[in-house]
Design a protein around this motif. Structure first.
Motif: not given
Lengths: 246, 246
Positions: A70-77, A83-87
DNA sequence: CGGGTCTTTGATTCGTGTCAATGCTAGTGG
DNA sequence: CCACTAGCATTGACACGAATCAAAGACCCG
Protein backbone atom coordinates in the motif's frame (compact mmCIF):
# COMPACT_ATOMS: atom_id res chain seq x y z
CA UNK A 1 -17.55 -2.53 -0.30
CA UNK A 2 -14.40 -4.12 0.98
CA UNK A 3 -14.43 -7.76 1.78
CA UNK A 4 -14.21 -8.36 5.53
CA UNK A 5 -13.11 -11.81 6.51
CA UNK A 6 -14.02 -13.05 9.93
CA UNK A 7 -11.43 -15.40 11.26
CA UNK A 8 -12.11 -18.63 13.04
CA UNK A 9 -9.87 -21.00 14.90
CA UNK A 10 -8.75 -22.66 11.72
CA UNK A 11 -7.62 -19.48 10.03
CA UNK A 12 -3.98 -18.72 10.02
CA UNK A 13 -3.13 -16.52 12.99
CA UNK A 14 -0.14 -14.52 14.17
CA UNK A 15 1.31 -17.55 15.92
CA UNK A 16 1.85 -19.30 12.64
CA UNK A 17 2.14 -16.32 10.33
CA UNK A 18 5.36 -16.24 8.39
CA UNK A 19 5.65 -12.53 9.03
CA UNK A 20 5.74 -12.91 12.80
CA UNK A 21 9.29 -11.70 13.22
CA UNK A 22 8.63 -8.52 11.28
CA UNK A 23 5.13 -7.72 12.42
CA UNK A 24 3.76 -6.78 15.82
CA UNK A 25 4.62 -10.08 17.49
CA UNK A 26 8.35 -9.49 17.02
CA UNK A 27 9.90 -9.56 20.47
CA UNK A 28 6.99 -11.23 22.20
CA UNK A 29 7.10 -14.67 23.77
CA UNK A 30 5.08 -17.44 22.13
CA UNK A 31 2.39 -17.21 24.78
CA UNK A 32 2.18 -13.46 24.44
CA UNK A 33 1.96 -13.83 20.70
CA UNK A 34 -0.89 -16.22 21.24
CA UNK A 35 -2.75 -13.63 23.27
CA UNK A 36 -2.21 -11.13 20.50
CA UNK A 37 -3.44 -13.62 17.96
CA UNK A 38 -6.77 -13.75 19.70
CA UNK A 39 -7.23 -10.04 19.17
CA UNK A 40 -7.14 -10.31 15.45
CA UNK A 41 -10.66 -11.28 14.62
CA UNK A 42 -10.77 -9.87 11.18
CA UNK A 43 -8.85 -9.44 7.99
CA UNK A 44 -9.76 -7.21 5.08
CA UNK A 45 -9.16 -7.70 1.40
CA UNK A 46 -8.42 -4.51 -0.44
CA UNK A 47 -8.46 -4.63 -4.23
CA UNK A 48 -5.76 -2.79 -6.16
CA UNK A 49 -6.33 0.93 -6.36
CA UNK A 50 -8.87 1.07 -3.51
CA UNK A 51 -8.81 3.96 -1.09
CA UNK A 52 -8.73 2.04 2.17
CA UNK A 53 -8.93 4.93 4.60
CA UNK A 54 -8.70 8.64 4.14
CA UNK A 55 -7.82 11.79 6.03
CA UNK A 56 -10.40 12.40 8.72
CA UNK A 57 -11.71 8.85 8.98
CA UNK A 58 -12.03 7.90 12.64
CA UNK A 59 -9.08 5.87 13.74
CA UNK A 60 -10.41 2.74 15.38
CA UNK A 61 -7.77 0.22 14.45
CA UNK A 62 -4.33 -0.16 13.00
CA UNK A 63 -3.57 -2.50 10.18
CA UNK A 64 -0.80 -4.90 9.52
CA UNK A 65 -0.22 -5.88 5.92
CA UNK A 66 -0.43 -9.60 5.45
CA UNK A 67 0.11 -9.64 1.73
CA UNK A 68 0.34 -7.03 -0.96
CA UNK A 69 1.43 -3.42 -0.59
CA UNK A 70 0.00 0.00 0.00
CA UNK A 71 0.90 3.67 -0.11
CA UNK A 72 -0.01 6.48 2.25
CA UNK A 73 -0.28 10.05 1.10
CA UNK A 74 -1.31 13.43 2.32
CA UNK A 75 -2.50 16.54 0.59
CA UNK A 76 -1.57 20.17 1.15
CA UNK A 77 -3.77 23.23 0.91
CA UNK A 78 -3.10 23.70 -2.76
CA UNK A 79 -4.25 20.19 -3.52
CA UNK A 80 -0.87 18.70 -4.19
CA UNK A 81 -0.50 15.10 -3.06
CA UNK A 82 2.63 13.83 -1.34
CA UNK A 83 3.19 10.13 -0.84
CA UNK A 84 4.66 9.60 2.62
CA UNK A 85 5.30 5.90 2.50
CA UNK A 86 5.13 2.60 0.66
CA UNK A 87 4.24 -0.34 2.88
CA UNK A 88 5.06 -3.98 2.30
CA UNK A 89 3.96 -7.16 4.03
CA UNK A 90 4.60 -7.14 7.79
CA UNK A 91 4.52 -3.35 7.98
CA UNK A 92 1.96 -1.34 9.93
CA UNK A 93 -0.39 1.22 8.57
CA UNK A 94 -2.26 4.04 10.24
CA UNK A 95 0.21 5.03 12.94
CA UNK A 96 -0.11 8.73 12.46
CA UNK A 97 -3.42 10.02 13.69
CA UNK A 98 -3.36 8.61 17.22
CA UNK A 99 -2.94 12.14 18.36
CA UNK A 100 -6.14 13.23 16.64
CA UNK A 101 -8.15 10.07 16.86
CA UNK A 102 -8.55 10.30 13.12
CA UNK A 103 -6.43 9.29 10.17
CA UNK A 104 -4.12 12.00 8.92
CA UNK A 105 -3.34 10.35 5.61
CA UNK A 106 -4.98 8.42 2.81
CA UNK A 107 -4.09 4.77 2.32
CA UNK A 108 -4.39 3.20 -1.09
CA UNK A 109 -3.62 -0.36 -2.19
CA UNK A 110 -0.90 -0.68 -4.84
CA UNK A 111 -2.05 -4.20 -5.62
CA UNK A 112 -4.62 -6.59 -4.20
CA UNK A 113 -3.78 -6.52 -0.53
CA UNK A 114 -4.88 -8.18 2.66
CA UNK A 115 -4.52 -6.57 6.08
CA UNK A 116 -4.96 -7.84 9.63
CA UNK A 117 -7.13 -5.62 11.80
CA UNK A 118 -5.92 -4.66 15.26
CA UNK A 119 -8.74 -2.90 17.04
CA UNK A 120 -7.41 -0.15 19.25
CA UNK A 121 -9.80 -0.90 22.08
CA UNK A 122 -8.69 -4.52 22.22
CA UNK A 123 -5.07 -3.62 21.83
CA UNK A 124 -5.31 -1.14 24.60
CA UNK A 125 -6.61 -3.69 27.04
CA UNK A 126 -3.91 -6.16 26.12
CA UNK A 127 -1.03 -3.73 26.46
CA UNK A 128 -1.97 -3.36 30.12
CA UNK A 129 -1.51 -7.05 30.61
CA UNK A 130 1.57 -7.52 28.48
CA UNK A 131 4.27 -4.95 29.17
CA UNK A 132 6.35 -6.24 26.29
CA UNK A 133 3.55 -5.38 23.92
CA UNK A 134 3.66 -1.79 25.05
CA UNK A 135 7.39 -1.69 24.38
CA UNK A 136 6.78 -3.24 21.05
CA UNK A 137 4.37 -0.48 20.16
CA UNK A 138 6.70 2.23 21.23
CA UNK A 139 9.28 0.64 19.03
CA UNK A 140 6.94 0.41 16.10
CA UNK A 141 5.89 4.04 16.44
CA UNK A 142 9.43 5.15 16.92
CA UNK A 143 10.52 3.21 13.86
CA UNK A 144 7.94 5.06 11.84
CA UNK A 145 9.36 8.35 13.07
CA UNK A 146 12.80 7.25 12.06
CA UNK A 147 11.53 6.08 8.67
CA UNK A 148 10.00 9.45 8.06
CA UNK A 149 13.15 11.25 9.19
CA UNK A 150 15.10 9.27 6.66
CA UNK A 151 12.72 10.36 3.95
CA UNK A 152 13.28 13.93 5.08
CA UNK A 153 17.00 13.35 4.79
CA UNK A 154 16.53 12.02 1.30
CA UNK A 155 14.32 14.92 0.22
CA UNK A 156 16.32 17.63 1.89
CA UNK A 157 19.90 16.53 1.50
CA UNK A 158 20.18 14.31 -1.55
CA UNK A 159 20.21 14.93 -5.23
CA UNK A 160 17.91 13.11 -7.57
CA UNK A 161 20.29 10.28 -8.45
CA UNK A 162 21.00 9.61 -4.80
CA UNK A 163 17.33 9.55 -3.92
CA UNK A 164 16.55 7.01 -6.60
CA UNK A 165 19.56 4.88 -5.71
CA UNK A 166 18.70 4.79 -2.03
CA UNK A 167 15.08 4.10 -2.87
CA UNK A 168 16.14 0.98 -4.76
CA UNK A 169 18.50 -0.13 -2.02
CA UNK A 170 15.87 0.42 0.63
CA UNK A 171 13.39 -1.72 -1.25
CA UNK A 172 16.02 -4.38 -1.69
CA UNK A 173 16.62 -4.53 2.06
CA UNK A 174 12.95 -4.81 2.81
CA UNK A 175 12.36 -7.51 0.23
CA UNK A 176 15.32 -9.41 1.63
CA UNK A 177 13.81 -9.27 5.10
CA UNK A 178 10.64 -10.70 3.64
CA UNK A 179 12.61 -13.61 2.27
CA UNK A 180 12.53 -12.51 -1.35
CA UNK A 181 15.47 -12.08 -3.63
CA UNK A 182 17.60 -9.09 -2.63
CA UNK A 183 18.56 -8.31 -6.18
CA UNK A 184 15.47 -8.84 -8.20
CA UNK A 185 12.02 -7.51 -7.52
CA UNK A 186 8.99 -5.92 -9.06
CA UNK A 187 8.11 -2.33 -8.40
CA UNK A 188 4.52 -2.16 -7.33
CA UNK A 189 4.33 1.56 -7.92
CA UNK A 190 4.46 3.66 -11.07
CA UNK A 191 7.26 6.05 -12.02
CA UNK A 192 4.93 8.85 -11.10
CA UNK A 193 4.43 7.44 -7.60
CA UNK A 194 8.16 6.95 -7.11
CA UNK A 195 8.75 10.49 -8.29
CA UNK A 196 6.10 11.91 -6.05
CA UNK A 197 7.50 10.05 -3.06
CA UNK A 198 11.03 11.28 -3.79
CA UNK A 199 10.05 14.82 -4.68
CA UNK A 200 10.93 14.34 -8.35
CA UNK A 201 9.00 14.16 -11.60
CA UNK A 202 8.23 10.88 -13.27
CA UNK A 203 10.49 11.89 -16.17
CA UNK A 204 13.46 12.39 -13.88
CA UNK A 205 12.90 8.99 -12.29
CA UNK A 206 12.62 7.35 -15.68
CA UNK A 207 15.77 9.05 -16.95
CA UNK A 208 17.75 8.04 -13.88
CA UNK A 209 16.64 4.45 -14.06
CA UNK A 210 17.65 4.40 -17.72
CA UNK A 211 20.99 5.94 -16.83
CA UNK A 212 21.65 3.45 -14.05
CA UNK A 213 20.87 0.70 -16.54
CA UNK A 214 23.22 2.18 -19.14
CA UNK A 215 25.94 2.36 -16.48
CA UNK A 216 25.43 -1.28 -15.68
CA UNK A 217 24.24 -0.69 -12.11
CA UNK A 218 20.83 -2.18 -12.68
CA UNK A 219 18.75 -3.87 -15.29
CA UNK A 220 15.24 -2.60 -15.68
CA UNK A 221 12.34 -3.60 -17.84
CA UNK A 222 9.16 -1.82 -16.99
CA UNK A 223 8.65 -2.55 -13.32
CA UNK A 224 10.96 -5.51 -13.16
CA UNK A 225 14.20 -4.46 -11.50
CA UNK A 226 17.47 -6.28 -11.13
CA UNK A 227 20.23 -4.78 -9.04
CA UNK A 228 23.57 -5.58 -10.66
CA UNK A 229 25.85 -3.51 -8.45
CA UNK A 230 24.64 -2.52 -5.04
CA UNK A 231 28.06 -1.21 -4.22
CA UNK A 232 27.87 1.01 -7.27
CA UNK A 233 24.54 2.38 -6.11
CA UNK A 234 25.96 2.89 -2.66
CA UNK A 235 28.89 4.80 -4.08
CA UNK A 236 26.47 7.19 -5.71
CA UNK A 237 24.98 7.94 -2.33
CA UNK A 238 28.20 8.07 -0.41
CA UNK A 239 30.22 10.10 -2.79
CA UNK A 240 30.83 13.61 -1.60
CA UNK A 241 30.63 15.37 -4.93
CA UNK A 242 27.13 14.09 -5.42
CA UNK A 243 25.92 15.63 -2.22
CA UNK A 244 23.56 18.54 -2.55
CA UNK A 245 25.66 21.13 -0.84
CA UNK A 246 29.11 21.88 0.57
CA UNK B 1 30.07 18.95 31.42
CA UNK B 2 26.40 19.75 31.46
CA UNK B 3 24.85 21.03 34.59
CA UNK B 4 22.53 18.47 36.15
CA UNK B 5 20.07 19.88 38.60
CA UNK B 6 18.62 17.56 41.17
CA UNK B 7 15.14 18.60 42.13
CA UNK B 8 13.73 18.76 45.58
CA UNK B 9 10.22 19.32 46.85
CA UNK B 10 10.54 23.05 46.52
CA UNK B 11 11.50 22.98 42.89
CA UNK B 12 8.86 23.71 40.36
CA UNK B 13 7.33 20.46 39.13
CA UNK B 14 4.97 19.38 36.36
CA UNK B 15 1.95 20.07 38.54
CA UNK B 16 2.70 23.76 38.56
CA UNK B 17 4.62 24.06 35.31
CA UNK B 18 3.09 26.54 32.93
CA UNK B 19 3.70 24.15 30.07
CA UNK B 20 1.52 21.42 31.53
CA UNK B 21 -1.12 21.57 28.86
CA UNK B 22 1.43 21.17 26.07
CA UNK B 23 3.82 18.77 27.67
CA UNK B 24 3.44 15.17 28.74
CA UNK B 25 0.84 15.88 31.43
CA UNK B 26 -1.70 17.08 28.86
CA UNK B 27 -4.77 14.90 29.21
CA UNK B 28 -3.88 13.54 32.61
CA UNK B 29 -5.87 14.17 35.77
CA UNK B 30 -4.27 16.29 38.49
CA UNK B 31 -3.46 13.25 40.57
CA UNK B 32 -1.95 11.45 37.60
CA UNK B 33 0.07 14.52 36.82
CA UNK B 34 1.30 14.48 40.36
CA UNK B 35 2.52 10.91 39.97
CA UNK B 36 4.34 11.94 36.83
CA UNK B 37 5.86 14.89 38.62
CA UNK B 38 7.52 12.54 41.04
CA UNK B 39 9.33 10.84 38.19
CA UNK B 40 11.13 13.94 37.17
CA UNK B 41 14.04 14.00 39.52
CA UNK B 42 16.38 15.94 37.35
CA UNK B 43 16.65 18.80 34.97
CA UNK B 44 19.60 19.60 32.76
CA UNK B 45 20.91 22.96 31.65
CA UNK B 46 22.29 22.92 28.15
CA UNK B 47 24.29 25.95 27.04
CA UNK B 48 23.76 27.32 23.56
CA UNK B 49 25.50 25.32 20.87
CA UNK B 50 26.05 22.23 23.01
CA UNK B 51 25.63 18.80 21.48
CA UNK B 52 23.22 17.29 23.99
CA UNK B 53 23.01 13.77 22.62
CA UNK B 54 24.24 12.22 19.42
CA UNK B 55 23.54 9.35 17.09
CA UNK B 56 24.37 6.11 18.82
CA UNK B 57 24.15 7.37 22.40
CA UNK B 58 22.18 4.89 24.48
CA UNK B 59 18.63 6.04 24.90
CA UNK B 60 17.84 6.00 28.59
CA UNK B 61 15.46 8.91 28.87
CA UNK B 62 13.38 11.31 26.89
CA UNK B 63 13.53 15.03 27.43
CA UNK B 64 10.92 17.70 27.63
CA UNK B 65 12.05 21.23 26.94
CA UNK B 66 11.29 23.50 29.83
CA UNK B 67 12.82 26.62 28.39
CA UNK B 68 14.89 27.43 25.34
CA UNK B 69 14.96 25.56 22.06
CA UNK B 70 16.86 22.82 20.30
CA UNK B 71 17.35 21.23 16.91
CA UNK B 72 17.71 17.60 15.94
CA UNK B 73 19.65 16.52 12.91
CA UNK B 74 20.88 13.44 11.19
CA UNK B 75 23.71 12.75 8.83
CA UNK B 76 23.82 10.68 5.68
CA UNK B 77 26.61 8.52 4.36
CA UNK B 78 28.20 11.35 2.47
CA UNK B 79 28.38 13.45 5.59
CA UNK B 80 25.63 15.86 4.74
CA UNK B 81 23.61 17.03 7.73
CA UNK B 82 19.85 17.33 7.63
CA UNK B 83 17.96 19.10 10.40
CA UNK B 84 14.82 17.12 11.13
CA UNK B 85 13.21 19.39 13.66
CA UNK B 86 13.27 22.52 15.76
CA UNK B 87 11.89 22.06 19.26
CA UNK B 88 10.41 24.71 21.50
CA UNK B 89 9.35 24.69 25.14
CA UNK B 90 6.89 21.94 25.99
CA UNK B 91 8.03 19.74 23.11
CA UNK B 92 9.63 16.34 23.51
CA UNK B 93 13.03 15.29 22.30
CA UNK B 94 14.51 11.90 21.61
CA UNK B 95 11.46 10.03 20.41
CA UNK B 96 13.10 8.33 17.49
CA UNK B 97 15.48 5.66 18.60
CA UNK B 98 13.14 3.66 20.84
CA UNK B 99 13.31 1.01 18.18
CA UNK B 100 17.07 0.77 18.47
CA UNK B 101 17.54 1.65 22.11
CA UNK B 102 19.93 4.35 20.92
CA UNK B 103 19.48 7.85 19.66
CA UNK B 104 19.15 8.13 15.91
CA UNK B 105 19.78 11.84 15.74
CA UNK B 106 21.93 14.56 17.22
CA UNK B 107 20.35 17.17 19.47
CA UNK B 108 21.89 20.60 19.77
CA UNK B 109 20.75 23.60 21.80
CA UNK B 110 19.90 26.70 19.76
CA UNK B 111 20.11 28.82 22.89
CA UNK B 112 20.63 28.18 26.57
CA UNK B 113 18.07 25.51 27.26
CA UNK B 114 16.73 23.55 30.16
CA UNK B 115 15.14 20.12 29.80
CA UNK B 116 13.23 17.87 32.18
CA UNK B 117 14.50 14.30 32.27
CA UNK B 118 12.03 11.45 31.99
CA UNK B 119 13.89 8.23 32.68
CA UNK B 120 12.55 5.44 30.52
CA UNK B 121 12.70 2.88 33.27
CA UNK B 122 10.61 5.04 35.60
CA UNK B 123 8.25 6.01 32.85
CA UNK B 124 7.76 2.42 31.92
CA UNK B 125 6.69 1.47 35.40
CA UNK B 126 4.27 4.34 35.64
CA UNK B 127 2.58 3.68 32.31
CA UNK B 128 1.53 0.31 33.69
CA UNK B 129 -0.27 2.04 36.52
CA UNK B 130 -1.72 4.92 34.58
CA UNK B 131 -3.41 3.85 31.37
CA UNK B 132 -3.95 7.47 30.35
CA UNK B 133 -0.22 7.99 30.36
CA UNK B 134 0.21 5.23 27.85
CA UNK B 135 -2.36 6.86 25.60
CA UNK B 136 -0.61 10.13 26.06
CA UNK B 137 2.62 8.59 24.86
CA UNK B 138 1.05 7.03 21.85
CA UNK B 139 -0.32 10.42 21.05
CA UNK B 140 3.00 12.13 21.49
CA UNK B 141 4.80 9.61 19.32
CA UNK B 142 2.10 9.75 16.71
CA UNK B 143 2.23 13.51 16.69
CA UNK B 144 5.92 13.31 15.96
CA UNK B 145 5.19 11.05 13.00
CA UNK B 146 2.66 13.51 11.72
CA UNK B 147 5.07 16.39 12.22
CA UNK B 148 7.68 14.61 10.19
CA UNK B 149 5.16 13.75 7.47
CA UNK B 150 4.33 17.40 7.17
CA UNK B 151 7.98 18.21 6.72
CA UNK B 152 8.07 15.59 3.98
CA UNK B 153 5.11 17.30 2.37
CA UNK B 154 6.91 20.60 2.54
CA UNK B 155 10.13 19.22 1.09
CA UNK B 156 8.53 17.08 -1.55
CA UNK B 157 5.58 19.11 -2.72
CA UNK B 158 6.29 22.77 -2.12
CA UNK B 159 8.42 25.35 -3.82
CA UNK B 160 10.90 27.42 -1.92
CA UNK B 161 8.61 30.36 -1.23
CA UNK B 162 5.89 28.10 0.08
CA UNK B 163 8.31 26.28 2.35
CA UNK B 164 9.52 29.48 3.92
CA UNK B 165 6.00 30.87 4.27
CA UNK B 166 4.71 27.76 5.98
CA UNK B 167 7.78 27.64 8.18
CA UNK B 168 6.96 31.11 9.47
CA UNK B 169 3.29 30.30 9.97
CA UNK B 170 4.15 27.09 11.77
CA UNK B 171 6.42 28.93 14.17
CA UNK B 172 3.74 31.52 14.73
CA UNK B 173 1.24 28.83 15.72
CA UNK B 174 3.66 27.24 18.12
CA UNK B 175 4.62 30.51 19.74
CA UNK B 176 0.96 31.35 20.12
CA UNK B 177 0.36 28.05 21.93
CA UNK B 178 3.17 28.98 24.26
CA UNK B 179 1.44 32.21 25.07
CA UNK B 180 3.74 34.46 23.09
CA UNK B 181 2.76 36.96 20.46
CA UNK B 182 1.49 35.24 17.30
CA UNK B 183 2.85 37.93 15.02
CA UNK B 184 6.19 38.82 16.44
CA UNK B 185 8.97 36.51 17.45
CA UNK B 186 12.66 35.92 17.31
CA UNK B 187 14.15 33.21 15.16
CA UNK B 188 16.47 31.14 17.27
CA UNK B 189 18.11 29.57 14.26
CA UNK B 190 20.33 30.96 11.53
CA UNK B 191 19.38 31.32 7.87
CA UNK B 192 21.60 28.37 7.20
CA UNK B 193 19.71 26.21 9.69
CA UNK B 194 16.37 27.26 8.26
CA UNK B 195 17.64 26.50 4.78
CA UNK B 196 18.99 23.14 5.78
CA UNK B 197 15.72 22.23 7.46
CA UNK B 198 13.72 23.26 4.41
CA UNK B 199 16.05 21.76 1.84
CA UNK B 200 17.19 25.17 0.58
CA UNK B 201 20.38 27.20 0.73
CA UNK B 202 20.82 30.03 3.17
CA UNK B 203 20.91 32.50 0.27
CA UNK B 204 17.52 31.36 -0.98
CA UNK B 205 16.03 31.75 2.48
CA UNK B 206 17.53 35.19 2.86
CA UNK B 207 16.27 36.30 -0.55
CA UNK B 208 12.77 35.05 0.14
CA UNK B 209 12.59 36.74 3.51
CA UNK B 210 13.71 39.96 1.84
CA UNK B 211 11.12 39.50 -0.87
CA UNK B 212 8.33 38.85 1.64
CA UNK B 213 9.38 42.02 3.41
CA UNK B 214 9.39 44.02 0.18
CA UNK B 215 5.91 42.68 -0.56
CA UNK B 216 4.71 43.83 2.83
CA UNK B 217 3.94 40.34 4.11
CA UNK B 218 6.45 40.49 6.93
CA UNK B 219 8.92 42.80 8.53
CA UNK B 220 12.30 41.33 9.28
CA UNK B 221 15.38 42.66 10.91
CA UNK B 222 18.03 40.03 11.48
CA UNK B 223 16.26 37.37 13.47
CA UNK B 224 13.41 39.54 14.65
CA UNK B 225 10.31 38.69 12.62
CA UNK B 226 6.98 40.40 12.44
CA UNK B 227 4.17 38.84 10.45
CA UNK B 228 2.15 41.59 8.79
CA UNK B 229 -0.15 39.47 6.65
CA UNK B 230 -0.67 35.88 7.60
CA UNK B 231 -3.40 35.61 5.02
CA UNK B 232 -0.93 36.78 2.40
CA UNK B 233 1.51 34.08 3.47
CA UNK B 234 -1.27 31.55 3.42
CA UNK B 235 -2.23 32.56 -0.09
CA UNK B 236 1.30 31.80 -1.22
CA UNK B 237 0.92 28.29 0.08
CA UNK B 238 -2.59 27.71 -1.11
CA UNK B 239 -2.29 29.12 -4.55
CA UNK B 240 -2.26 26.51 -7.23
CA UNK B 241 0.21 28.14 -9.59
CA UNK B 242 2.82 28.14 -6.87
CA UNK B 243 2.54 24.43 -6.38
CA UNK B 244 5.48 22.41 -7.49
CA UNK B 245 3.75 20.34 -10.11
CA UNK B 246 0.51 19.91 -12.04
C1' DC C 1 37.19 49.25 18.26
C1' DG C 2 38.41 45.10 15.72
C1' DG C 3 37.56 40.37 14.14
C1' DG C 4 34.59 36.83 13.30
C1' DT C 5 30.10 35.35 12.14
C1' DC C 6 25.94 35.91 9.98
C1' DT C 7 23.26 38.12 6.40
C1' DT C 8 22.24 40.36 2.18
C1' DT C 9 22.56 40.95 -2.68
C1' DG C 10 24.25 40.18 -7.42
C1' DA C 11 25.96 37.38 -11.50
C1' DT C 12 26.16 33.04 -13.34
C1' DT C 13 25.59 28.00 -13.74
C1' DC C 14 23.35 23.77 -13.54
C1' DG C 15 19.96 20.37 -12.26
C1' DT C 16 15.28 19.34 -12.76
C1' DG C 17 10.89 20.59 -14.18
C1' DT C 18 7.96 21.30 -18.16
C1' DC C 19 6.17 20.34 -22.59
C1' DA C 20 5.78 17.31 -26.32
C1' DA C 21 6.15 13.27 -29.18
C1' DT C 22 6.71 8.37 -29.53
C1' DG C 23 6.84 3.70 -27.87
C1' DC C 24 5.51 -0.17 -25.08
C1' DT C 25 2.27 -3.22 -22.66
C1' DA C 26 -1.79 -5.14 -20.87
C1' DG C 27 -6.49 -5.44 -21.10
C1' DT C 28 -10.95 -5.31 -23.88
C1' DG C 29 -14.16 -6.30 -27.14
C1' DG C 30 -15.29 -7.42 -31.79
C1' DC D 1 -7.01 -14.08 -32.33
C1' DC D 2 -6.03 -9.67 -33.46
C1' DA D 3 -7.05 -4.65 -33.60
C1' DC D 4 -7.93 -1.10 -30.62
C1' DT D 5 -7.34 1.55 -26.71
C1' DA D 6 -5.83 3.53 -22.41
C1' DG D 7 -2.56 3.90 -19.41
C1' DC D 8 2.36 3.97 -18.40
C1' DA D 9 7.19 4.66 -19.74
C1' DT D 10 10.87 6.59 -22.46
C1' DT D 11 13.35 10.18 -24.65
C1' DG D 12 14.39 14.83 -26.40
C1' DA D 13 14.41 20.01 -26.46
C1' DC D 14 13.95 23.80 -23.77
C1' DA D 15 12.99 26.89 -19.71
C1' DC D 16 13.32 28.21 -15.20
C1' DG D 17 14.12 27.95 -10.19
C1' DA D 18 17.37 27.44 -7.00
C1' DA D 19 22.38 26.39 -6.17
C1' DT D 20 26.86 28.22 -6.51
C1' DC D 21 30.33 31.63 -6.40
C1' DA D 22 31.57 36.09 -4.97
C1' DA D 23 31.69 40.40 -2.56
C1' DA D 24 30.13 43.68 0.55
C1' DG D 25 27.55 44.96 4.63
C1' DA D 26 25.60 44.42 9.36
C1' DC D 27 25.93 42.86 13.82
C1' DC D 28 27.80 40.87 18.09
C1' DC D 29 31.21 39.89 21.52
C1' DG D 30 35.28 40.41 23.72
Amino acid sequence: MLKHLLLNKESIHCSTCMLGHLCVPGGLTPSETHRLTELIKERIRIPKGTLFFKVGDPLTAIYSIRSGSMKTQLENESGHVQITGFFLAGELLGLDGFSEGAHLSNAIALEDTEVCVLKLSDLDALTHEIPALQHQFWKILSKEISRSHNLVLSLGAMRSEQRVASFLLNLSTRFTNLGYSPNEFILRMSREEIGNYLGLTLETVSRLLSRFAKEGLIRIHQRQVQLLSKSGLNDLIKHEQNSKKK
